[in-house]
Design an enzyme around this catalytic site. Sequence first.
Site, PDB file in Angstrom:
ATOM      1  N   HIS A   1      -3.909   2.670  -5.173  1.00  0.00           N
ATOM      2  CA  HIS A   1      -4.136   1.233  -4.999  1.00  0.00           C
ATOM      3  C   HIS A   1      -4.018   0.483  -6.322  1.00  0.00           C
ATOM      4  O   HIS A   1      -3.868  -0.739  -6.332  1.00  0.00           O
ATOM      5  CB  HIS A   1      -5.524   1.000  -4.379  1.00  0.00           C
ATOM      6  CG  HIS A   1      -5.457   0.251  -3.081  1.00  0.00           C
ATOM      7  ND1 HIS A   1      -4.650   0.632  -2.032  1.00  0.00           N
ATOM      8  CD2 HIS A   1      -6.093  -0.881  -2.664  1.00  0.00           C
ATOM      9  CE1 HIS A   1      -4.804  -0.211  -1.029  1.00  0.00           C
ATOM     10  NE2 HIS A   1      -5.661  -1.156  -1.388  1.00  0.00           N
TER      11      HIS A   1
ATOM     12  N   LYS B   1      -1.802  -2.463   7.634  1.00  0.00           N
ATOM     13  CA  LYS B   1      -3.212  -2.331   7.990  1.00  0.00           C
ATOM     14  C   LYS B   1      -3.617  -3.339   9.062  1.00  0.00           C
ATOM     15  O   LYS B   1      -4.401  -3.027   9.950  1.00  0.00           O
ATOM     16  CB  LYS B   1      -4.068  -2.522   6.729  1.00  0.00           C
ATOM     17  CG  LYS B   1      -5.544  -2.215   6.916  1.00  0.00           C
ATOM     18  CD  LYS B   1      -6.265  -2.332   5.586  1.00  0.00           C
ATOM     19  CE  LYS B   1      -7.744  -2.007   5.729  1.00  0.00           C
ATOM     20  NZ  LYS B   1      -8.452  -2.133   4.432  1.00  0.00           N
TER      21      LYS B   1
ATOM     22  N   ARG C   1       0.860  -1.183   0.000  1.00  0.00           N
ATOM     23  CA  ARG C   1       0.000   0.000   0.000  1.00  0.00           C
ATOM     24  C   ARG C   1       0.897   1.234   0.000  1.00  0.00           C
ATOM     25  O   ARG C   1       2.035   1.184   0.476  1.00  0.00           O
ATOM     26  CB  ARG C   1      -0.908   0.001   1.227  1.00  0.00           C
ATOM     27  CG  ARG C   1      -1.817  -1.226   1.322  1.00  0.00           C
ATOM     28  CD  ARG C   1      -2.601  -1.226   2.636  1.00  0.00           C
ATOM     29  NE  ARG C   1      -3.455  -2.395   2.744  1.00  0.00           N
ATOM     30  CZ  ARG C   1      -3.084  -3.560   3.288  1.00  0.00           C
ATOM     31  NH1 ARG C   1      -1.847  -3.685   3.769  1.00  0.00           N
ATOM     32  NH2 ARG C   1      -3.915  -4.582   3.359  1.00  0.00           N
TER      33      ARG C   1
ATOM     34  N   ARG D   1      -0.888  -1.513  -6.386  1.00  0.00           N
ATOM     35  CA  ARG D   1      -0.997  -2.772  -5.637  1.00  0.00           C
ATOM     36  C   ARG D   1      -1.769  -3.809  -6.452  1.00  0.00           C
ATOM     37  O   ARG D   1      -1.381  -4.977  -6.534  1.00  0.00           O
ATOM     38  CB  ARG D   1      -1.702  -2.483  -4.309  1.00  0.00           C
ATOM     39  CG  ARG D   1      -1.926  -3.681  -3.381  1.00  0.00           C
ATOM     40  CD  ARG D   1      -2.435  -3.147  -2.052  1.00  0.00           C
ATOM     41  NE  ARG D   1      -2.993  -4.155  -1.170  1.00  0.00           N
ATOM     42  CZ  ARG D   1      -2.292  -4.871  -0.292  1.00  0.00           C
ATOM     43  NH1 ARG D   1      -0.981  -4.713  -0.226  1.00  0.00           N
ATOM     44  NH2 ARG D   1      -2.882  -5.738   0.505  1.00  0.00           N
TER      45      ARG D   1
ATOM     46  N   HIS E   1      -2.973  -9.973   3.365  1.00  0.00           N
ATOM     47  CA  HIS E   1      -4.401 -10.152   3.594  1.00  0.00           C
ATOM     48  C   HIS E   1      -4.629 -11.125   4.749  1.00  0.00           C
ATOM     49  O   HIS E   1      -4.041 -12.204   4.778  1.00  0.00           O
ATOM     50  CB  HIS E   1      -5.092 -10.705   2.339  1.00  0.00           C
ATOM     51  CG  HIS E   1      -5.222  -9.708   1.239  1.00  0.00           C
ATOM     52  ND1 HIS E   1      -5.354 -10.064  -0.088  1.00  0.00           N
ATOM     53  CD2 HIS E   1      -5.243  -8.348   1.255  1.00  0.00           C
ATOM     54  CE1 HIS E   1      -5.457  -8.969  -0.823  1.00  0.00           C
ATOM     55  NE2 HIS E   1      -5.382  -7.925  -0.040  1.00  0.00           N
TER      56      HIS E   1
ATOM     57  N   TYR F   1      -8.378 -11.894  -7.196  1.00  0.00           N
ATOM     58  CA  TYR F   1      -7.468 -11.912  -8.341  1.00  0.00           C
ATOM     59  C   TYR F   1      -7.427 -13.277  -9.022  1.00  0.00           C
ATOM     60  O   TYR F   1      -6.779 -13.423 -10.053  1.00  0.00           O
ATOM     61  CB  TYR F   1      -6.051 -11.549  -7.878  1.00  0.00           C
ATOM     62  CG  TYR F   1      -5.952 -10.213  -7.197  1.00  0.00           C
ATOM     63  CD1 TYR F   1      -5.926  -9.030  -7.930  1.00  0.00           C
ATOM     64  CD2 TYR F   1      -5.906 -10.117  -5.814  1.00  0.00           C
ATOM     65  CE1 TYR F   1      -5.837  -7.798  -7.306  1.00  0.00           C
ATOM     66  CE2 TYR F   1      -5.818  -8.887  -5.172  1.00  0.00           C
ATOM     67  CZ  TYR F   1      -5.785  -7.735  -5.921  1.00  0.00           C
ATOM     68  OH  TYR F   1      -5.711  -6.517  -5.301  1.00  0.00           O
TER      69      TYR F   1
END
Length: 338
Positions: free
Chosen positions: A273, A221, A198, A276, A299, A308
């Site tokens: 983003h 995050k 990010r 990314r 994640h 994806y």
Amino acid sequence: MAIEQQPDGRWKVDVEPIKGKRFRKTFKTKAEAQRFEATCRTKVIDAPAWSPKPKDRRRLTDLIDRWATLHAHTLTDGEARRRLLDSLAKALGNPVAIKLTGNEYAEYRTNAIKAGANPKTLNNRLGYLRSVFNVLYQLGDIDYANPLARVRPLRLQEKELSYLTSEQISQLFQAIHERCRTPHVAMVAAICLATGARWGEAQALTPGRVRGGLVTFINTKGKRVRAVPIDATLEARIQNHFKRHGLFSNCLNSFDKILGVSKIPVPAGQSSHVLRHTFASRFVMNGGNILTLQKILGHTSLAMTMRYAHLAPDHLQDALRFGPIADFEQFFREWPSA
């Protein structure tokens, strides 16, 4: 006197289960009064020191204050979330928290949608407010169930994740070099493209976190340390950049402006983003493992990474191999003439 109706129609309980232990309370209905009397008599027998707990009359802003004191400091966005929650409480009319209902919240949400609010934003607000009740219940600060537990989030149309082509990447960096005044934008963008980071994660890097063929992100995050390999050339360029220009500055706004100037079409809300997404998309298209990608991107849920999966070369190819139609030519044969 145990239970007696008052001139205003309400029912007053005046009960003394044991000597010196007297309880008085008024209720709207006789049934409520009877339940209270029975509870008092039963509880005092088991625990003579027992007394009924007073009603929780704190308003929603009072609970948010309490949540902020007990929990907000554990969140990276605690202060910002506190301000958002205060605004939400005001929009709801700052009700007595225990009396808030799912129906009242649904009405607020309906009006917000009519006024043009973003459904994703409304789902975030619902999640934040639910968290206030959940946290305080877990900590024992409230003793009633979450009044919003049965309110469902709005169903959102899944957005296609945009990624840059090789030509667009060249176009973007050409615009950065020609029009950007800060030297940091190009390097931060390159790190995002090379690692899937990010923008904020890349921007917070220091020389000590770029070494041994790895970049280490700590202000993530999910608050987890994450290390991603990079090649020696990029590592040398990053270290040289720090020596010449110092630590990265807050340059996201500069990137956003350059992205707009470049005329590269990027969906609203994706901005930096897209770098990314480009890393993740190329990783999958080149045959990368989806579980490895999950670790690289940081994640916490595989469901996020699976967005994806459709880009994988063999994705859903079984639809062609095992579907009911093998010979499509039968659909396009010439019809016999009449």
